[in-house]
Design a protein around this motif. Structure first.
Motif, PDB file in Angstrom:
ATOM      1  N   VAL A  91       2.826 -30.061 -30.989  1.00 40.90           N
ATOM      2  CA  VAL A  91       3.813 -29.318 -30.213  1.00 40.90           C
ATOM      3  C   VAL A  91       3.174 -27.976 -29.872  1.00 40.90           C
ATOM      4  CG1 VAL A  91       6.091 -28.252 -30.179  1.00 40.90           C
ATOM      5  CG2 VAL A  91       5.761 -30.442 -31.358  1.00 40.90           C
ATOM      6  N   MET A  92       2.997 -27.709 -28.582  1.00 42.13           N
ATOM      7  CA  MET A  92       2.329 -26.502 -28.105  1.00 42.13           C
ATOM      8  C   MET A  92       3.357 -25.504 -27.576  1.00 42.13           C
ATOM      9  SD  MET A  92      -0.974 -27.211 -28.312  1.00 42.13           S
ATOM     10  CE  MET A  92      -2.209 -28.494 -28.112  1.00 42.13           C
ATOM     11  N   ALA A  93       3.269 -24.275 -28.030  1.00 44.40           N
ATOM     12  CA  ALA A  93       4.071 -23.191 -27.460  1.00 44.40           C
ATOM     13  C   ALA A  93       3.086 -22.177 -26.868  1.00 44.40           C
ATOM     14  CB  ALA A  93       4.949 -22.542 -28.524  1.00 44.40           C
ATOM     15  N   PRO A  94       2.577 -22.447 -25.648  1.00 40.96           N
ATOM     16  CA  PRO A  94       1.524 -21.605 -25.069  1.00 40.96           C
ATOM     17  C   PRO A  94       2.048 -20.230 -24.675  1.00 40.96           C
ATOM     18  CG  PRO A  94       1.774 -23.708 -23.903  1.00 40.96           C
ATOM     19  CD  PRO A  94       2.991 -23.511 -24.739  1.00 40.96           C
ATOM     20  N   ILE A  95       1.126 -19.374 -24.304  1.00 40.69           N
ATOM     21  CA  ILE A  95       1.479 -18.074 -23.745  1.00 40.69           C
ATOM     22  C   ILE A  95       0.823 -17.945 -22.379  1.00 40.69           C
ATOM     23  CG2 ILE A  95       1.776 -16.944 -25.978  1.00 40.69           C
ATOM     24  CD1 ILE A  95      -0.998 -15.683 -25.573  1.00 40.69           C
ATOM     25  N   GLY A  96       1.447 -17.180 -21.510  1.00 40.09           N
ATOM     26  CA  GLY A  96       0.852 -16.850 -20.221  1.00 40.09           C
ATOM     27  C   GLY A  96       0.422 -18.061 -19.418  1.00 40.09           C
ATOM     28  N   ASP A  97      -0.779 -17.987 -18.872  1.00 40.20           N
ATOM     29  CA  ASP A  97      -1.280 -19.029 -17.985  1.00 40.20           C
ATOM     30  C   ASP A  97      -1.501 -20.361 -18.688  1.00 40.20           C
ATOM     31  OD1 ASP A  97      -1.257 -17.248 -15.886  1.00 40.20           O
ATOM     32  OD2 ASP A  97      -3.389 -16.744 -16.040  1.00 40.20           O
ATOM     33  N   ALA A 149       8.936 -21.973 -30.072  1.00 36.98           N
ATOM     34  CA  ALA A 149       9.321 -22.810 -31.212  1.00 36.98           C
ATOM     35  C   ALA A 149      10.837 -22.935 -31.307  1.00 36.98           C
ATOM     36  CB  ALA A 149       8.746 -22.224 -32.495  1.00 36.98           C
ATOM     37  N   ALA A 150      11.532 -21.857 -30.992  1.00 39.41           N
ATOM     38  CA  ALA A 150      13.000 -21.894 -31.039  1.00 39.41           C
ATOM     39  C   ALA A 150      13.552 -22.868 -30.005  1.00 39.41           C
ATOM     40  CB  ALA A 150      13.571 -20.497 -30.817  1.00 39.41           C
ATOM     41  N   ALA A 151      12.966 -22.864 -28.798  1.00 37.27           N
ATOM     42  CA  ALA A 151      13.419 -23.785 -27.754  1.00 37.27           C
ATOM     43  C   ALA A 151      13.153 -25.227 -28.165  1.00 37.27           C
ATOM     44  CB  ALA A 151      12.715 -23.469 -26.438  1.00 37.27           C
ATOM     45  N   TRP A 152      11.999 -25.467 -28.789  1.00 35.49           N
ATOM     46  CA  TRP A 152      11.699 -26.826 -29.266  1.00 35.49           C
ATOM     47  C   TRP A 152      12.712 -27.268 -30.316  1.00 35.49           C
ATOM     48  CZ3 TRP A 152      10.398 -28.273 -34.297  1.00 35.49           C
ATOM     49  CH2 TRP A 152      10.074 -29.627 -34.450  1.00 35.49           C
ATOM     50  N   LEU A 153      13.040 -26.393 -31.253  1.00 38.89           N
ATOM     51  CA  LEU A 153      13.991 -26.758 -32.298  1.00 38.89           C
ATOM     52  C   LEU A 153      15.359 -27.068 -31.707  1.00 38.89           C
ATOM     53  CD1 LEU A 153      14.510 -27.100 -35.322  1.00 38.89           C
ATOM     54  CD2 LEU A 153      15.099 -24.662 -35.414  1.00 38.89           C
ATOM     55  N   ARG A 154      15.795 -26.269 -30.737  1.00 38.77           N
ATOM     56  CA  ARG A 154      17.080 -26.535 -30.087  1.00 38.77           C
ATOM     57  C   ARG A 154      17.083 -27.900 -29.403  1.00 38.77           C
ATOM     58  NH1 ARG A 154      16.730 -21.108 -28.469  1.00 38.77           N
ATOM     59  NH2 ARG A 154      16.034 -21.741 -26.382  1.00 38.77           N
ATOM     60  N   ALA A 155      15.996 -28.180 -28.689  1.00 39.27           N
ATOM     61  CA  ALA A 155      15.925 -29.456 -27.978  1.00 39.27           C
ATOM     62  C   ALA A 155      15.843 -30.629 -28.952  1.00 39.27           C
ATOM     63  CB  ALA A 155      14.720 -29.458 -27.035  1.00 39.27           C
ATOM     64  N   ALA A 156      15.053 -30.468 -30.013  1.00 37.77           N
ATOM     65  CA  ALA A 156      14.837 -31.562 -30.943  1.00 37.77           C
ATOM     66  C   ALA A 156      16.075 -31.879 -31.771  1.00 37.77           C
ATOM     67  CB  ALA A 156      13.665 -31.232 -31.873  1.00 37.77           C
ATOM     68  N   THR A 157      16.926 -30.898 -31.991  1.00 38.89           N
ATOM     69  CA  THR A 157      18.112 -31.106 -32.835  1.00 38.89           C
ATOM     70  C   THR A 157      19.393 -31.217 -32.025  1.00 38.89           C
ATOM     71  OG1 THR A 157      18.324 -28.709 -33.164  1.00 38.89           O
ATOM     72  CG2 THR A 157      17.047 -29.934 -34.799  1.00 38.89           C
ATOM     73  N   ALA A 182      -7.537 -37.298 -13.211  1.00 40.14           N
ATOM     74  CA  ALA A 182      -6.849 -36.082 -12.773  1.00 40.14           C
ATOM     75  C   ALA A 182      -5.337 -36.280 -12.744  1.00 40.14           C
ATOM     76  CB  ALA A 182      -7.355 -35.675 -11.391  1.00 40.14           C
ATOM     77  N   THR A 183      -4.898 -37.448 -12.281  1.00 38.15           N
ATOM     78  CA  THR A 183      -3.463 -37.725 -12.228  1.00 38.15           C
ATOM     79  C   THR A 183      -2.864 -37.762 -13.624  1.00 38.15           C
ATOM     80  OG1 THR A 183      -3.791 -39.021 -10.209  1.00 38.15           O
ATOM     81  CG2 THR A 183      -1.711 -39.339 -11.400  1.00 38.15           C
ATOM     82  N   ALA A 184      -3.515 -38.462 -14.530  1.00 35.91           N
ATOM     83  CA  ALA A 184      -3.006 -38.573 -15.895  1.00 35.91           C
ATOM     84  C   ALA A 184      -2.904 -37.205 -16.554  1.00 35.91           C
ATOM     85  CB  ALA A 184      -3.897 -39.505 -16.712  1.00 35.91           C
ATOM     86  N   ALA A 185      -3.933 -36.394 -16.372  1.00 38.76           N
ATOM     87  CA  ALA A 185      -3.974 -35.088 -17.044  1.00 38.76           C
ATOM     88  C   ALA A 185      -2.937 -34.125 -16.506  1.00 38.76           C
ATOM     89  CB  ALA A 185      -5.362 -34.479 -16.891  1.00 38.76           C
ATOM     90  N   ALA A 186      -2.442 -34.358 -15.293  1.00 36.60           N
ATOM     91  CA  ALA A 186      -1.541 -33.399 -14.658  1.00 36.60           C
ATOM     92  C   ALA A 186      -0.151 -33.361 -15.289  1.00 36.60           C
ATOM     93  CB  ALA A 186      -1.403 -33.727 -13.169  1.00 36.60           C
ATOM     94  N   PHE A 187       0.234 -34.416 -16.011  1.00 31.87           N
ATOM     95  CA  PHE A 187       1.613 -34.523 -16.485  1.00 31.87           C
ATOM     96  C   PHE A 187       1.780 -34.010 -17.911  1.00 31.87           C
ATOM     97  CE2 PHE A 187       1.932 -37.050 -12.752  1.00 31.87           C
ATOM     98  CZ  PHE A 187       3.251 -36.907 -12.355  1.00 31.87           C
ATOM     99  N   HIS A 188       2.875 -33.287 -18.113  1.00 32.99           N
ATOM    100  CA  HIS A 188       3.271 -32.752 -19.425  1.00 32.99           C
ATOM    101  C   HIS A 188       4.549 -33.417 -19.902  1.00 32.99           C
ATOM    102  CE1 HIS A 188       1.313 -28.436 -19.240  1.00 32.99           C
ATOM    103  NE2 HIS A 188       0.428 -29.402 -19.290  1.00 32.99           N
ATOM    104  N   CYS A 189       4.675 -33.515 -21.208  1.00 31.36           N
ATOM    105  CA  CYS A 189       5.985 -33.754 -21.834  1.00 31.36           C
ATOM    106  C   CYS A 189       6.470 -32.390 -22.314  1.00 31.36           C
ATOM    107  CB  CYS A 189       5.853 -34.728 -23.000  1.00 31.36           C
ATOM    108  SG  CYS A 189       7.428 -35.024 -23.841  1.00 31.36           S
ATOM    109  N   ILE A 190       7.605 -31.945 -21.792  1.00 34.50           N
ATOM    110  CA  ILE A 190       8.093 -30.590 -22.028  1.00 34.50           C
ATOM    111  C   ILE A 190       9.448 -30.653 -22.721  1.00 34.50           C
ATOM    112  CG2 ILE A 190       8.660 -28.372 -20.937  1.00 34.50           C
ATOM    113  CD1 ILE A 190       7.001 -29.363 -18.488  1.00 34.50           C
ATOM    114  N   GLY A 191       9.629 -29.883 -23.765  1.00 35.86           N
ATOM    115  CA  GLY A 191      10.913 -29.828 -24.462  1.00 35.86           C
ATOM    116  C   GLY A 191      10.831 -30.431 -25.833  1.00 35.86           C
ATOM    117  N   ALA A 192      11.341 -31.651 -25.998  1.00 37.42           N
ATOM    118  CA  ALA A 192      11.281 -32.362 -27.271  1.00 37.42           C
ATOM    119  C   ALA A 192      10.657 -33.719 -27.017  1.00 37.42           C
ATOM    120  CB  ALA A 192      12.672 -32.532 -27.879  1.00 37.42           C
ATOM    121  N   GLY A 193       9.611 -34.037 -27.761  1.00 38.43           N
ATOM    122  CA  GLY A 193       8.888 -35.290 -27.528  1.00 38.43           C
ATOM    123  C   GLY A 193       9.526 -36.474 -28.208  1.00 38.43           C
TER     124      GLY A 193
END
Length: 264
Positions: free
Chosen positions: A36-42, A65-73, A253-264
């Protein structure tokens, strides 16, 4: 860069360098576990799946991390039928939605003139899953005016804010649909940020321009695993691996472009 081989080599070099800085120092501790990644900036826009240490790994990107916990629970996920939408001027998207509908006869399918903003947002309310294949535009200077192109014009992030009960899972099969502008304090603004803020648990979307045909291949693999009960992050990772196994640069390139965002 006009030389495809040189472009692929440059991309591999960049991915290896980023992997060495961001993931390699932690590799012994994380093993092959999901991340679970909580990046900063770019780094919010980084194509994480392109990094060697993330290939085939379930990776979830979150605002915090707080947003992930909210989504996961978050409980009480919507249980309405899936909604499948194909926007205009995208033949591959129509084929993609038709194939998904064939595997889910109970889904609400909106294509052609029926795929207008009002009809799409009404159908999305209380759906368990929404899949939109459309042209996407990210507006860095006004991220809440980022759009998905529908039959009667653009659907903006502002309009998604009106959803009373957004789908638990949203898949945006569209260019740049997972991008967000980063404001002071690492506040994120964009289509994805609006959906997560409104209550969507998981968003799967692209942070780069993507070709429609290859995206359709990835989406069909993703949904086959979701129907089988695999979680979104793991389903995306497996679909990405299948697509990159074909070996060509466009698939990677297509595969790498997609993210799972929120709760996996």
């Amino acid at each position: 860069m006009d030389d495809p081989a040189a472009a692929r080599a440059a991309a591999r070099h960049a991915a290896d360098a980023l992997d060495a800085q961001l993931i390699a120092p932690l590799r012994a501790r994380i093993g092959d576990r999901p991340l679970v990644m909580a990046p900063i900036g770019d780094l919010h826009a980084l194509a994480w799946a392109a990094l060697p240490s993330c290939a085939g790994r379930a990776v979830t990107v979150v605002p915090s991390a707080a947003a992930w916990l909210r989504a996961a629970t978050r409980g009480g996920a919507p249980s309405g039928p899936a909604v499948l939408v194909a926007g205009p001027r995208l033949p591959a998207g129509e084929k993609e939605v038709a194939a998904l509908a064939a595997a889910d006869p109970d889904a609400v399918v909106l294509t052609g003139g029926a795929a207008g903003a009002a009809g799409v947002t009404a159908a999305m309310d209380s759906a368990r899953l929404a899949h939109i294949a459309a042209h996407g535009v990210f507006r860095a200077e006004a991220p809440l005016l980022s759009t998905l192109e529908l039959a009667d014009g653009p659907l903006t992030a502002y309009e998604l804010e009106r959803l009373r009960r957004p789908p638990g899972v949203v898949v945006l099969s569209a260019c740049d649909s997972g991008r967000s502008a980063v404001r002071p304090g690492d506040e994120l603004l964009g289509l994805g940020a609006v959906l997560l803020g409104a209550g969507t648990r998981t968003l799967i979307a692209s942070v780069l321009p993507v070709p429609a045909d290859r995206t359709a291949d990835l989406m069909l693999g993703l949904h086959a695993r979701l129907r089988g009960g695999t979680g979104p992050a793991a389903a995306l990772a497996a679909a990405q691996q299948d697509l990159t196994a074909e070996g060509d640069g466009l698939a990677h390139a297509t595969a790498a472009a997609f993210h799972c965002i929120g709760a996996g």
